[in-house]
Design an enzyme around this catalytic site. Structure first.
Site, PDB file in Angstrom:
ATOM      1  N   GLY A  11       0.891  -1.168  -0.192  1.00 50.78           N
ATOM      2  CA  GLY A  11       0.004  -0.002  -0.012  1.00 50.78           C
ATOM      3  C   GLY A  11       0.813   1.107   0.056  1.00 50.78           C
ATOM      4  N   ASP A 127       0.068   1.501   9.303  1.00 51.68           N
ATOM      5  CA  ASP A 127      -0.330   0.637  10.376  1.00 51.68           C
ATOM      6  C   ASP A 127       0.591   0.519  11.666  1.00 51.68           C
ATOM      7  OD1 ASP A 127      -2.195   0.247   8.539  1.00 51.68           O
ATOM      8  OD2 ASP A 127      -1.373  -1.944   7.898  1.00 51.68           O
ATOM      9  N   ARG A 162     -25.509  13.019  19.120  1.00 52.23           N
ATOM     10  CA  ARG A 162     -25.517  11.855  18.336  1.00 52.23           C
ATOM     11  C   ARG A 162     -24.197  11.093  19.140  1.00 52.23           C
ATOM     12  NH1 ARG A 162     -26.505  13.810  12.237  1.00 52.23           N
ATOM     13  NH2 ARG A 162     -28.526  13.401  12.135  1.00 52.23           N
ATOM     14  N   GLY A 170      -5.635   0.114   9.803  1.00 56.66           N
ATOM     15  CA  GLY A 170      -4.576  -0.336  10.870  1.00 56.66           C
ATOM     16  C   GLY A 170      -4.500  -1.846  10.771  1.00 56.66           C
ATOM     17  N   ARG A 171      -5.304  -2.547   9.772  1.00 59.11           N
ATOM     18  CA  ARG A 171      -5.234  -3.822   9.713  1.00 59.11           C
ATOM     19  C   ARG A 171      -5.339  -4.713  11.015  1.00 59.11           C
ATOM     20  NH1 ARG A 171      -1.609  -5.532   4.691  1.00 59.11           N
ATOM     21  NH2 ARG A 171      -3.562  -5.789   3.419  1.00 59.11           N
ATOM     22  N   GLU A 222     -10.363  -1.129  12.035  1.00 56.94           N
ATOM     23  CA  GLU A 222     -10.997  -1.895  11.025  1.00 56.94           C
ATOM     24  C   GLU A 222     -10.806  -3.157  11.147  1.00 56.94           C
ATOM     25  OE1 GLU A 222      -9.115  -1.480   6.985  1.00 56.94           O
ATOM     26  OE2 GLU A 222      -7.067  -1.882   7.996  1.00 56.94           O
ATOM     27  N   ARG A 266     -24.374   7.769  14.019  1.00 56.39           N
ATOM     28  CA  ARG A 266     -23.604   7.640  12.449  1.00 56.39           C
ATOM     29  C   ARG A 266     -22.564   7.098  12.242  1.00 56.39           C
ATOM     30  NH1 ARG A 266     -28.549   9.091  12.031  1.00 56.39           N
ATOM     31  NH2 ARG A 266     -29.480  10.905  10.832  1.00 56.39           N
ATOM     32  N   GLN A 274      -6.786   8.287   4.984  1.00 54.55           N
ATOM     33  CA  GLN A 274      -5.485   8.285   5.800  1.00 54.55           C
ATOM     34  C   GLN A 274      -4.326   8.041   5.380  1.00 54.55           C
ATOM     35  OE1 GLN A 274      -7.450   5.639   9.395  1.00 54.55           O
ATOM     36  NE2 GLN A 274      -8.423   5.431   7.389  1.00 54.55           N
ATOM     37  N   ARG A 275      -4.195   7.500   4.153  1.00 51.22           N
ATOM     38  CA  ARG A 275      -3.006   7.466   3.229  1.00 51.22           C
ATOM     39  C   ARG A 275      -2.586   8.177   2.605  1.00 51.22           C
ATOM     40  NH1 ARG A 275      -3.728   1.253   1.725  1.00 51.22           N
ATOM     41  NH2 ARG A 275      -3.250   2.004  -0.331  1.00 51.22           N
TER      42      ARG A 275
HETATM   43  O1  F6P Z   1      -1.493  -1.661   5.280  1.00 47.05           O
HETATM   44  C1  F6P Z   1      -2.134  -0.379   4.869  1.00 47.05           C
HETATM   45  C2  F6P Z   1      -3.569  -0.541   4.538  1.00 47.05           C
HETATM   46  O2  F6P Z   1      -3.985   0.766   4.486  1.00 47.05           O
HETATM   47  C3  F6P Z   1      -4.428  -1.135   5.993  1.00 47.05           C
HETATM   48  O3  F6P Z   1      -4.460  -0.343   6.928  1.00 47.05           O
HETATM   49  C4  F6P Z   1      -5.609  -1.721   5.171  1.00 47.05           C
HETATM   50  O4  F6P Z   1      -6.182  -2.734   5.703  1.00 47.05           O
HETATM   51  C5  F6P Z   1      -4.941  -1.843   3.695  1.00 47.05           C
HETATM   52  O5  F6P Z   1      -3.957  -1.516   3.536  1.00 47.05           O
HETATM   53  C6  F6P Z   1      -5.981  -1.399   2.834  1.00 47.05           C
HETATM   54  O6  F6P Z   1      -5.551  -2.123   1.585  1.00 47.05           O
HETATM   55  P1  F6P Z   1      -5.990  -1.577   0.065  1.00 47.05           P
HETATM   56  O7  F6P Z   1      -5.094  -0.356  -0.389  1.00 47.05           O
HETATM   57  O8  F6P Z   1      -5.313  -2.840  -0.946  1.00 47.05           O
HETATM   58  O9  F6P Z   1      -7.436  -1.643  -0.007  1.00 47.05           O
END
Ligand code: F6P
Length: 342
Positions: A11, A127, A162, A170-171, A222, A266, A274-275
């Site tokens: 990723g 992560d 709410r 974060g896997r 997640e 909600r 986040q990335r």
């Molecule tokens: O390892 C980084 C990460 O963003 C995790 O937090 C997330 O579960 C995963 O990659 C998502 O992967 P992709 O970009 O393949 O959907």
């Protein structure tokens, strides 16, 4: 040492470009030519490369993503892929290859090292779950983005009385959730390391509402699991490294909370936001330190090693050691976060 290659796999992650830039700059002053391998291991298999000179890395320090592109290609998925990767390494006349990635990319890097390639690893992941390094770059940026999101959700939660559930990435580790939860003043933080007890969560929220707080923020990672059931996965399809795609727990949790507490709820899923985007100053500095150190390791012939951060210093550890287990959340930190629950 005349020529080194660099690739980014897995990723994408804020801070990759600062690593590439730093490695190229350090190589330049050491008289080494650098070639960029495009799209992770896929580029090595397909011999897809680009020259990396000073011009190529000019202006990329604040840029998110990776100028080299990335993929989740696993060279060990097919026998002829490994052969091609090794052949192309030789065809390119590389003296060393810097592989920037998380546990999957570094796992493949370690195997290729054992198969004879001169590999140096650089740990990357939002992560922060890679072992043998205090931090990976990208994590600080992700935490800052998630914290800002929590701040914003606070004002709307308060206005509408709410509960807002915020699902973060974060896997299988809850680092982003815990850090963003503490920084954003979340009222409950739920992480993969501890199965969710929905009665306990709802009890905390009711207690908070009873003391006059008509709104709450719940951060859920997640990869968190319910005590009662299985982990929620978005898709059954596995990637080339065997990972399921996570996500969806926020929605289910929100529904359970609304049903059990009667409070309007909600859900916001932050996902790839986040990335994306520019790395924080911390991640730019960490990426720069890692890029320079990676070239130093190559110059010293320290192959099969990964750069690592210990305190404020960079050091090196065998890649093998870093990929044997995941670095999960420090329970002392989580216990501290719990002081602020409810
Ligand atoms: O390892 C980084 C990460 O963003 C995790 O937090 C997330 O579960 C995963 O990659 C998502 O992967 P992709 O970009 O393949 O959907």
């Amino acid at each position: 040492m005349k020529k080194i290659g660099i690739l980014t796999g897995g990723g994408d992650c804020p801070g990759l470009n600062p690593v590439i830039r730093a490695a190229v700059r350090k190589a330049y002053v050491s008289g080494i030519e650098v070639v960029g391998i495009k799209n992770g291991w896929k580029g090595l298999i397909e011999n897809d490369t680009q020259p990396l000179d000073l011009d190529a890395v000019s202006g990329i320090l604040p840029k998110g993503g990776t100028i080299l592109g990335t993929s989740r290609t696993n060279p060990y998925k097919k026998e002829d892929w490994v052969k091609k990767a090794i052949e192309n390494y030789k065809r390119l006349k590389l003296d060393a290859l810097i592989a920037i990635g998380g546990e999957d990319t570094l796992g493949a890097a370690n195997k290729l090292f054992k198969d004879g390639l001169n590999i140096v690893g650089v740990p990357k992941t939002i992560d922060n779950d890679l072992d043998q390094t205090d931090y990976t770059f990208g994590f600080d940026t992700a935490v800052n983005i998630a914290t800002e999101a929590i701040d914003r959700l606070h004002t709307t939660a308060e206005s509408h009385h709410r509960i807002m559930v915020v699902e973060v990435m974060g896997r299988h580790a809850g680092w982003i959730a815990v850090h963003a939860g503490i920084a954003g003043g979340a009222d409950v933080v739920l992480i993969p390391e501890i199965p969710i007890d929905t009665d306990e969560v709802c009890g905390l929220l009711k207690k908070r509402h009873q003391r006059g707080k008509g709104f709450s923020i719940v951060v859920v990672a997640e990869g968190a699991k319910f005590k009662e059931g299985d982990m929620v996965v978005q898709e059954e399809k596995l990637d080339e490294f065997g990972h399921v795609r996570l996500g969806g727990i926020g929605q289910i949790l929100g529904e359970v909370i609304e049903k059990k507490t009667g409070f309007e709820t909600r859900v916001a899923v932050l996902g790839h936001i986040q990335r994306g985007g520019t790395p924080t100053a911390f991640d730019r500095v960490l990426g720069t330190k890692f890029g320079v150190k990676a070239v130093e390791l190559a110059l010293q012939g320290k192959f099969g090693y990964m750069v690592s951060l210990r305190g404020i210093d960079t050091t090196e550890v065998p890649i093998e050691k870093a990929i044997t287990k995941l670095k999960t959340v420090d329970m002392k930190l989580y216990e501290m976060a719990k002081i602020f629950f409810g």
